[in-house]
Design an enzyme around this catalytic site. Structure first.
Site, PDB file in Angstrom:
ATOM      1  N   CYS A  70      -3.203  19.009   6.015  1.00  0.00           N
ATOM      2  CA  CYS A  70      -3.134  19.249   7.462  1.00  0.00           C
ATOM      3  C   CYS A  70      -2.753  18.007   8.244  1.00  0.00           C
ATOM      4  CB  CYS A  70      -4.483  19.772   7.938  1.00  0.00           C
ATOM      5  SG  CYS A  70      -5.024  21.140   6.950  1.00  0.00           S
ATOM      6  N   GLU A  71      -1.565  17.502   7.984  1.00  0.00           N
ATOM      7  CA  GLU A  71      -1.035  16.355   8.731  1.00  0.00           C
ATOM      8  C   GLU A  71       0.479  16.462   8.679  1.00  0.00           C
ATOM      9  OE1 GLU A  71      -2.156  12.387   8.115  1.00  0.00           O
ATOM     10  OE2 GLU A  71      -4.103  12.868   7.252  1.00  0.00           O
ATOM     11  N   TYR A  86       2.718   3.660  -8.970  1.00  0.00           N
ATOM     12  CA  TYR A  86       2.069   3.812  -7.667  1.00  0.00           C
ATOM     13  C   TYR A  86       2.016   5.288  -7.243  1.00  0.00           C
ATOM     14  CZ  TYR A  86       3.042  -1.137  -7.984  1.00  0.00           C
ATOM     15  OH  TYR A  86       3.113  -2.431  -8.442  1.00  0.00           O
ATOM     16  N   GLU A 105       4.979 -10.259 -14.568  1.00  0.00           N
ATOM     17  CA  GLU A 105       4.024  -9.168 -14.286  1.00  0.00           C
ATOM     18  C   GLU A 105       4.733  -7.946 -13.720  1.00  0.00           C
ATOM     19  OE1 GLU A 105       1.560 -10.996 -11.325  1.00  0.00           O
ATOM     20  OE2 GLU A 105       0.544 -12.316 -12.721  1.00  0.00           O
ATOM     21  N   PRO A 106       5.655  -7.353 -14.446  1.00  0.00           N
ATOM     22  CA  PRO A 106       6.337  -6.184 -13.895  1.00  0.00           C
ATOM     23  C   PRO A 106       5.451  -4.943 -13.955  1.00  0.00           C
ATOM     24  CG  PRO A 106       7.131  -6.620 -16.115  1.00  0.00           C
ATOM     25  CD  PRO A 106       6.114  -7.694 -15.800  1.00  0.00           C
TER      26      PRO A 106
HETATM   27  N1  LLP Z   1       1.864  -9.059  -9.648  1.00  0.00           N
HETATM   28  C1  LLP Z   1       1.191  -9.057  -8.484  1.00  0.00           C
HETATM   29  C2  LLP Z   1       0.332 -10.195  -8.162  1.00  0.00           C
HETATM   30  C3  LLP Z   1       1.325  -7.974  -7.592  1.00  0.00           C
HETATM   31  O1  LLP Z   1       0.666  -7.992  -6.440  1.00  0.00           O
HETATM   32  C4  LLP Z   1       2.161  -6.886  -7.931  1.00  0.00           C
HETATM   33  C5  LLP Z   1       2.308  -5.729  -7.032  1.00  0.00           C
HETATM   34  C6  LLP Z   1       2.829  -6.926  -9.167  1.00  0.00           C
HETATM   35  C7  LLP Z   1       2.666  -8.034  -9.996  1.00  0.00           C
HETATM   36  C8  LLP Z   1       3.724  -5.817  -9.638  1.00  0.00           C
HETATM   37  O2  LLP Z   1       4.831  -5.660  -8.822  1.00  0.00           O
HETATM   38  P1  LLP Z   1       5.961  -4.596  -9.242  1.00  0.00           P
HETATM   39  O3  LLP Z   1       6.641  -5.142 -10.476  1.00  0.00           O
HETATM   40  O4  LLP Z   1       5.307  -3.306  -9.517  1.00  0.00           O
HETATM   41  O5  LLP Z   1       6.862  -4.557  -8.074  1.00  0.00           O
HETATM   42  N2  LLP Z   1       2.076   0.491  -3.746  1.00  0.00           N
HETATM   43  C9  LLP Z   1       3.376  -0.108  -3.469  1.00  0.00           C
HETATM   44  C10 LLP Z   1       3.623  -1.319  -4.312  1.00  0.00           C
HETATM   45  C11 LLP Z   1       2.569  -2.390  -4.196  1.00  0.00           C
HETATM   46  C12 LLP Z   1       2.804  -3.586  -5.069  1.00  0.00           C
HETATM   47  C13 LLP Z   1       1.640  -4.512  -5.033  1.00  0.00           C
HETATM   48  N3  LLP Z   1       1.709  -5.637  -5.914  1.00  0.00           N
HETATM   49  C14 LLP Z   1       4.455   0.949  -3.637  1.00  0.00           C
HETATM   50  O6  LLP Z   1       4.142   2.095  -3.939  1.00  0.00           O
HETATM   51  O7  LLP Z   1       5.636   0.664  -3.426  1.00  0.00           O
END
Ligand code: LLP
Length: 421
Positions: free
Chosen positions: A346-347, A375, A275-276
């Site tokens: 404004c922060e 994100y 799940e990337p």
């Molecule tokens: N699978 C699950 C169950 C997850 O919770 C996540 C991310 C992914 C896959 C994907 O992970 P990735 O490959 O994108 O690392 N907002 C934060 C990142 C939060 C990630 C949450 N879960 C940021 O901006 O760094």
């Protein structure tokens, strides 16, 4: 590698000068490169070659339907974490048998939506949730395919807000209780156990935590099979990190990740799902902004941009670094000076970077935030009644606005004032 490069002194997105997009669409905006998205998807797909597998893009990273359609057409499945994401994936044409449903608190309504629309599997996160899935499936007279997300209690060595695999985190069930919870699943009606799920965190820059977690999953697979469960699928989550700076970071490549997956889990004969999110979308997007003012502080210069923390929250929320580059390429050897790069909100937290070296900048100059594809737009808000910024997809020499900037009328007219006021 991405497709945001300087050509003849100007920043391009694939074959389109980003200044041309700024002129047509306005700033701030997000720009995605289709070639980069596809390249990153394919890196994972190739890395798992030789194993039965499905790359389920974690669409929480960037969920515009144009991106979903692009990746879905290339063969990707989707990892969704809400009824809203499920609907988006379906609307973009992704078939239900390629959608996995993750998330720590799926509601009965979301489960109902997925069971009626079709789902590849639910990644179950707790016993109460498992009971609800069983009950909803029973009421619809269907069988819900499930994996159970185990929490392997490993340290992902990433930012605390995005680590998910330690026992103190809210995710999954403790791996020590897995046998018991699988036995419960086998006893509940209308559930079919298909495998095991694990996800330990995001922006991991070392393979070792993955390896530790996957070794535990391999052991668990054998234990559960010995108990008579059919384990045919392993969902390994996402989390592989990306280089946020061009200079010194070199997180492991998908090929290395794939080799480690084969080494730790290949002998089990399971179908592998991953799940990337970030690795597919992160470096496939930039946020394009314009300088509003250059302000002389007492001991520093502030570069005040038209993009702000509401448009890209990562620096404020995770102290995240994004490379920030001028759209006009600095001439070789040109003098650089430090700027504090801020938005107009404004922060004081609306600070993207401090003391960042740039050539002399002036009002109306364009500035791009790299690595903003994941994100970025999805975490934006309308704080300060700033409209959500448009998203643009580039492919070769063509580009399209894939989400327009809302008008102020649209925003203001959403509120209603009760007649008794
Ligand atoms: N699978 C699950 C169950 C997850 O919770 C996540 C991310 C992914 C896959 C994907 O992970 P990735 O490959 O994108 O690392 N907002 C934060 C990142 C939060 C990630 C949450 N879960 C940021 O901006 O760094």
């Amino acid at each position: 590698m991405d497709h945001f490069l300087y050509r003849d002194g100007a920043l391009f997105a694939e074959d389109v000068p980003v200044a041309e997009i700024a002129a047509k669409v306005g700033t701030p905006c997000y720009i995605y490169s289709a070639a980069t998205l596809l390249r990153h998807y394919k890196l994972f797909d190739d890395a798992l070659d030789g194993m039965d597998h499905l790359v389920c893009y974690a669409m929480k990273a960037a969920s515009n339907q144009a991106i979903l359609k692009l990746l879905g057409d290339a063969g990707a499945g989707m990892d969704v974490v809400s009824g809203g994401e499920y609907r988006r994936a379906k609307a973009a044409g992704v078939s239900a048998d390629r959608i996995v449903f993750s998330g720590v608190g799926k509601t009965a309504e979301e489960i109902h939506t997925a069971l009626t629309g079709g789902i590849r599997q639910f990644n179950v996160e707790s016993e109460p949730e498992m009971h609800v899935i069983s009950r909803v499936a029973q009421s619809l007279d269907v069988v819900a395919p499930i994996t159970i997300r185990v929490n392997p209690d490993v340290d992902a060595k990433t930012h605390a807000k995005i680590a998910t695999g330690k026992s103190e985190n809210k995710f999954g069930i403790p791996i020590s209780r897995a046998k018991e919870v699988y036995a419960l699943a086998a006893s509940l009606p209308n559930l079919k156990i298909v495998g095991i799920d694990v996800h330990i965190g995001s922006q991991l820059t070392d393979l070792e935590p993955f390896r530790l977690a996957y070794q535990k999953v391999a052991e668990l697979t054998n234990d559960l099979r010995a108990d008579g469960h059919e384990i045919t699928r392993l969902d390994l989550g996402g989390g592989l990190g990306i280089p946020y700076t061009r200079s010194n970071e070199a997180p492991p490549l998908p090929t290395e990740y794939g080799a480690m997956v084969k080494e730790t889990l290949g002998h089990l004969g399971c179908e592998i799902e991953i799940e990337p999110g970030r690795l597919i979308a992160g470096n496939a997007g930039i946020m394009l902004t314009k300088v509003i003012y250059v302000k002389e502080g007492e001991d520093r210069k502030f570069l005040i941009l038209d993009g702000a923390m509401n448009d890209l929250i990562r620096p404020a929320m995770y102290e995240a670094h994004h490379d920030i580059v001028p759209v006009v390429e600095p001439a070789a050897g040109v003098e650089q000076m430090p700027y504090d790069i801020v938005g107009p909100v404004c922060e004081s937290g609306d600070t993207f970077a401090k003391g960042r070296d740039l050539p002399e900048m002036a009002a109306d100059d364009l500035v791009a935030f790299r690595s903003a594809g994941a994100y970025g737009a999805v975490m934006a808000s309308e704080y300060n009644t700033r409209p959500l910024i448009p998203e643009v997809l580039v492919q070769g020499d063509q580009f399209a606005v894939v989400r327009p900037r809302p008008t102020f009328d649209e925003i203001v007219n959403r509120d209603t004032i009760p007649e008794w006021l």
